[in-house]
Motif scaffolding. Structure first.
Motif, short mmCIF file in Angstrom:
data_model
loop_
_atom_site.label_atom_id
_atom_site.label_comp_id
_atom_site.label_asym_id
_atom_site.label_seq_id
_atom_site.Cartn_x
_atom_site.Cartn_y
_atom_site.Cartn_z
N LEU A 73 0.66 -1.11 0.12
CA LEU A 73 -0.06 -0.15 0.05
C LEU A 73 0.83 1.04 0.11
CD1 LEU A 73 -2.41 -1.34 2.49
CD2 LEU A 73 -3.12 -0.80 -0.02
N ASN A 76 2.43 1.88 -3.30
CA ASN A 76 1.48 2.51 -4.46
C ASN A 76 0.77 3.77 -3.86
OD1 ASN A 76 0.68 0.57 -6.83
ND2 ASN A 76 1.00 -0.46 -4.91
N THR A 137 -6.56 -10.45 -2.47
CA THR A 137 -5.26 -10.67 -2.99
C THR A 137 -5.24 -11.44 -3.97
OG1 THR A 137 -4.91 -12.33 -1.09
CG2 THR A 137 -4.30 -9.97 -0.53
N PHE A 140 -5.34 -9.71 -6.98
CA PHE A 140 -4.20 -8.70 -7.19
C PHE A 140 -3.18 -9.89 -7.83
CE2 PHE A 140 0.10 -7.35 -5.85
CZ PHE A 140 -0.06 -6.06 -6.15
N THR A 145 -4.27 -4.81 -10.13
CA THR A 145 -3.21 -4.14 -9.48
C THR A 145 -3.63 -2.69 -9.39
OG1 THR A 145 -1.48 -3.71 -11.20
CG2 THR A 145 -1.20 -5.71 -9.79
N LYS A 147 -5.75 1.01 -8.49
CA LYS A 147 -6.01 1.56 -7.48
C LYS A 147 -7.54 1.18 -6.61
CE LYS A 147 -6.31 6.24 -5.71
NZ LYS A 147 -6.16 7.75 -5.87
N LEU A 150 -6.70 -1.89 -4.58
CA LEU A 150 -5.79 -1.63 -3.66
C LEU A 150 -6.39 -0.84 -2.49
CD1 LEU A 150 -2.42 -1.00 -5.44
CD2 LEU A 150 -3.22 -2.76 -3.88
N VAL A 153 -8.17 -3.17 -0.49
CA VAL A 153 -7.13 -3.82 0.43
C VAL A 153 -6.83 -3.04 1.58
CG1 VAL A 153 -5.10 -4.82 0.49
CG2 VAL A 153 -6.24 -5.17 -1.44
N LYS A 154 -6.65 -1.68 1.61
CA LYS A 154 -6.50 -0.96 2.42
C LYS A 154 -7.65 -0.78 3.44
CE LYS A 154 -5.70 4.05 3.44
NZ LYS A 154 -5.49 5.58 2.48
#
Length: 176
Positions: A73, A76, A137, A140, A145, A147, A150, A153-154
């Motif tokens: 994270l 990115n 994941t 991913f 991949t 934003k 992600l 995921v954050k």
């Protein structure tokens, strides 16, 4: 090297192979240990010190799934140190019952029902977290991949941090 994955010649992944991580760590440790460059001085010693430090940090990060998630994270630019993240209200409402059970247990440590309710609910939430995180994941790993993924995921990263704080509270009072 600009990141730990490049340093270890690995693809960016939330699930680095622990055997490969360990192998690369020891290989780079042998190559770049500062003691091997003590007589060289100057730029060579500085490079050995910086590479050795990066190798140690990479090893520590890539063998810990939570640290790996945070690192990706940060790579990115989606996670900042000491970030104040707002979890979704529905998640916080679900956590309220667990927090109330933990509070009941803190007030009356002999209240084993409250402790057991908190532990069971927390375990259930951790399983739900793991299932949701595994789906993200896996996407991913298959090449998504972007934003948008992600950021999901954050959100999972901060949910787990919240769940782990509850676990710490339970563990702290269970140890008394």
């Amino acid at each position: 090297m600009s990141n730990y994955f490049e340093l270890y010649h690995m693809p960016v992944t939330f699930h680095p192979d622990p055997v490969e991580v360990k192998s690369r760590f020891y290989e780079l440790s042998r190559l770049w240990h500062p003691d091997r460059f003590a007589q060289a001085g100057g730029e060579e010693l500085a490079k050995a010190l910086s590479t050795s430090a990066m190798n140690n940090a990479a090893y520590k990060t890539l063998r810990d799934p939570d640290a790996t998630m945070a690192y990706i994270l940060r790579m990115n630019q989606l996670l900042e140190d000491e970030e104040k993240y707002s979890l979704p209200p529905e998640f916080l409402m679900e956590m309220m019952d667990i927090n109330e059970a933990v509070s009941d247990f803190e007030i009356d440590p002999k209240n084993d029902d409250a402790r057991q309710m908190a532990v069971n609910s927390l375990n259930e939430q951790m399983e739900l977290w793991q299932d949701a995180t595994d789906v993200l994941t896996a996407r991913f790993e298959k090449g998504d991949t972007g934003k948008e993924l992600l950021l999901l995921v954050k959100d999972q990263y901060f949910r787990k941090k919240y769940l782990l704080r509850i676990k710490e509270r339970i563990d702290r009072f269970a140890a008394r």
